[in-house]
Structures are given as structure tokens and as C-alpha cells.
Design a protein around this motif. Structure first.
Motif, PDB file in Angstrom:
ATOM      1  N   ALA A 155      42.687   5.643  31.057  1.00  0.00           N
ATOM      2  CA  ALA A 155      42.107   6.963  31.321  1.00  0.00           C
ATOM      3  C   ALA A 155      41.492   7.628  30.089  1.00  0.00           C
ATOM      4  O   ALA A 155      40.903   8.702  30.213  1.00  0.00           O
ATOM      5  N   LEU A 156      41.633   7.002  28.921  1.00  0.00           N
ATOM      6  CA  LEU A 156      41.084   7.654  27.720  1.00  0.00           C
ATOM      7  C   LEU A 156      39.561   7.577  27.696  1.00  0.00           C
ATOM      8  O   LEU A 156      38.974   6.567  28.090  1.00  0.00           O
TER       9      LEU A 156
ATOM     10  N   GLU B  95      50.945  10.110  21.665  1.00  0.00           N
ATOM     11  CA  GLU B  95      50.839  10.832  22.946  1.00  0.00           C
ATOM     12  C   GLU B  95      49.744  10.248  23.842  1.00  0.00           C
ATOM     13  O   GLU B  95      49.747  10.456  25.054  1.00  0.00           O
ATOM     14  N   ARG B  96      48.820   9.536  23.230  1.00  0.00           N
ATOM     15  CA  ARG B  96      47.705   8.998  24.011  1.00  0.00           C
ATOM     16  C   ARG B  96      47.981   7.597  24.571  1.00  0.00           C
ATOM     17  O   ARG B  96      47.192   7.060  25.325  1.00  0.00           O
TER      18      ARG B  96
ATOM     19  N   PRO C 232      50.213   6.534  26.845  1.00  0.00           N
ATOM     20  CA  PRO C 232      50.297   6.415  28.318  1.00  0.00           C
ATOM     21  C   PRO C 232      48.919   6.401  28.987  1.00  0.00           C
ATOM     22  O   PRO C 232      48.667   5.576  29.874  1.00  0.00           O
ATOM     23  N   ALA C 233      48.038   7.286  28.546  1.00  0.00           N
ATOM     24  CA  ALA C 233      46.699   7.332  29.147  1.00  0.00           C
ATOM     25  C   ALA C 233      45.890   6.096  28.769  1.00  0.00           C
ATOM     26  O   ALA C 233      45.077   5.604  29.562  1.00  0.00           O
TER      27      ALA C 233
ATOM     28  N   GLU D 243      38.494   8.632  22.044  1.00  0.00           N
ATOM     29  CA  GLU D 243      39.944   8.529  21.883  1.00  0.00           C
ATOM     30  C   GLU D 243      40.419   7.082  22.013  1.00  0.00           C
ATOM     31  O   GLU D 243      41.336   6.645  21.316  1.00  0.00           O
TER      32      GLU D 243
END
Lengths: 138, 191
Positions: free
Chosen positions: A17-18, A8-9, A11-12, A22
Motif C-alpha cells: 500500500a505504500l 511504522e511503514r 505493515p503497509a 515511501e
């Protein structure tokens, strides 16, 4: 973080954007998961085109002349730096400041003084030996 | 006459050919300036970043790898990073949203990207971003154009961190679906 959460992470992550923790977790896991790598590649291909969404603004016409000037300046600085890097001819003594000359002479003079002391001591010892062999002059 | 391909120009730049760099500048300065201005909202600063971008190309042309992507996206990524660095140093301007595709000169990108074979991609991107909810689009805009993380955005907009994460994730997932379905075949790097 389980695999689902890591996926789920993606895309970011592709978007940048993480937050640090993360991001580190995703980067540690990515090399182990080919599906995640494929997904990331797709997102990156999308993200790299996002700058095209910026509103079009014509650049001012003077920019090209400015760039020429900056290239000329950079060329001049490079030439100066190159000249500074070239091996220079050995400096001859008259161009050195006087204190440097004096400091350069000190070791030489000390050496000469030490040699003279040694020579004088040797002469004294030789003279004393000669004096003993000849009976002290009596 | 066909324009000289970017790869050829980059090779010439590596031999010290300033005219090759100026050819790229003629072709792409407005695109670079548009990205810089989008981030900085300041003409002088955008000009400076534009010139810094081309000087970076002049000094680092050898770092471009055509296997990793197209020249135009590489160039605009360099411009974006330099503009974000500039923005962070300013520390007096507020990030802005809702500006995507608000073209002052609508044919500018079209004409430039036509030589690159990428004009259709911009139309697809515009359509895809237009299908997102505004709050998803705005957050993606903040993250991409200002280099902001989830936490930065949550703080900036005074939103719960979880809300920011969800909006960005759902927005990006939808964007990807539309992009994969609609994007024309992307021209290869050596076209």
C-alpha cells in the motif's frame, strides 16, 4: 525519515500500500536492518493468506473443458511456431519472384561488363605496343 | 487414496503433462475463481482470469519455489495479480468493500483447504479480521484486493492521507498480533 517512521511503514509495505516515494525509502533501508527484515517476514506470512478471505464462489463447471481447449490451441500454435522455426530448404530460383531474379543478376552483369572493358583496354595497349615496335607499319 | 502432492504435479507439468495441470484445476479452480470474482465482480472476467492463472502455471511452473511458501498461496497470489491487472484495464468498476468471508458456498474453501492442511488458517484469519474495526478492515481490503496505495485509497474515499495511513497501520498491527497468537502451526510447504 527516521528508523521509527520506517518501521511504522513495514505493515503497509508488506500489504503493497505504500506510495512510490515511501516504498523506495523502505527498500533502501531494509537491507541494513535485520529487525525490520524479521518484522517484514512476519507481515508477509500474514498477507500471503489474505486471499483466503475472499468469499467462496464455486467455479462454473465448463471451465475445465475450456482449459483443455486452450491447451490444445496453445499446443497447435507451438507446433506451428516450431515448424516455422525449422531451417527451410534453400529456395530454388523458379520460386523467387521475377524482380528478385533480375536484381540478383545485376551485380554479376556489371562485373562481367567491367572485365570486358579491362580486357579490351589491355588488348588495345598490347596492339599499340606491337605497332610501335614494328615501326608503325612503314 | 492420498491426493498427489502439488510439488509432484508441478514437476509433471514441467514435462508437459496436461493431466497434471487439470488435476490442479480440479482441486483449485474454485479458489482461484473466488479471488478473481472478489476483485472483478464479473463472472465472465473472473472465468477469464481463472483460466489465465492456470495457463500461467502451465507456462511458469518452474518459477515456484517451495522454500518461499506454499503452493496455494503462490497460486492465489498469481490469480490476484492477474485480476488486479484486469480490473485496472476495465476502469469502469468501483472497488467494493465489506465482502470478506461472505461465502456463497461456505464449505467450498473448507473442503479445498482441508486437502492442503490450511483450513484452520482460514478460520483464524476470519476471526482476526473480524476483530478489526470495520474502517480498518475496509482499507486493508482495498489495498490488498485492488492493489491500491495510500494515496489511491485517500482519493477514492475522499479521506485525509494521514487517516488512511493510520487506519491501515493500526489494522495491520492488530491483525499481526492476533495472527501470531492464534494461528495454528502453518503446514510446511512439503507436507
Amino acid at each position: 525519515m527516521n528508523r521509527e517512521e520506517l518501521l511504522e511503514r513495514i505493515p503497509a509495505y508488506a500489504l503493497g500500500a505504500l506510495d512510490e516515494d515511501e516504498r523506495a525509502a523502505v527498500e533502501a533501508w531494509l537491507p541494513t536492518d535485520p529487525e525490520a527484515q524479521r518484522l517484514l517476514k512476519e507481515y508477509r506470512e500474514l498477507v500471503e493468506w489474505l486471499p483466503l478471505a475472499a468469499p467462496a464462489q464455486p467455479a462454473p463447471s465448463h471451465l475445465q473443458a475450456d482449459l483443455r481447449r486452450r491447451l490444445n490451441e496453445q499446443r497447435g500454435e507451438t507446433a506451428k511456431t516450431s515448424a516455422a522455426d525449422e531451417p527451410r530448404p534453400a529456395l530454388i530460383p523458379p520460386t523467387l519472384p521475377r524482380p528478385m531474379l533480375r536484381r540478383d543478376w545485376i551485380p554479376l552483369m556489371l562485373g562481367m561488363a567491367a572485365a570486358l572493358v579491362v580486357l579490351f583496354a589491355a588488348l588495345l595497349l598490347a596492339a599499340a605496343g606491337h605497332h610501335r615496335r614494328t615501326g608503325g607499319g612503314s | 487414496m492420498n491426493p498427489v502432492p502439488e510439488l509432484k504435479l508441478l514437476q509433471q507439468i514441467q514435462t508437459g503433462d496436461e493431466e497434471a495441470l487439470l488435476t490442479l484445476h480440479t482441486r483449485y479452480a474454485s479458489l482461484v475463481y473466488s479471488v478473481a470474482y472478489r476483485i472483478l465482480n464479473d463472472r465472465m472476467a473472473a472465468e477469464e482470469v481463472t483460466q489465465d492463472t492456470f495457463l500461467r502455471i502451465w507456462n511458469k511452473a518452474f518459477t515456484f519455489d517451495p522454500d518461499k511458501g506454499r503452493f496455494v498461496t503462490w497460486l492465489l497470489t498469481v490469480a490476484r495479480r492477474l485480476a488486479i491487472d484486469h480490473f485496472r484495464h476495465q476502469q469502469r468498476r468501483e472497488p467494493r468493500t465489506g465482502l470478506l468471508f461472505m461465502d456463497e458456498d461456505p464449505v467450498l474453501w473448507e473442503n479445498t483447504l482441508a486437502t492442503d492442511g490450511s483450513a484452520d488458517l482460514r478460520r483464524t484469519l476470519k476471526s482476526a479480521l473480524g476483530q478489526l474495526q470495520p474502517e480498518q478492515r475496509d482499507l486493508i481490503e482495498l489495498a490488498y484486493f485492488y492493489g491500491m496505495t495510500h494515496s489511491d485509497i485517500a482519493e477514492q474515499l475522499d479521506l485525509p492521507l494521514g487517516t488512511v495511513k493510520t487506519r491501515i497501520r493500526l489494522g495491520m498491527q492488530k491483525l499481526r498480533q492476533i495472527w501470531l497468537a492464534d494461528a495454528p502451526v502453518k503446514p510446511s510447504a512439503d507436507d
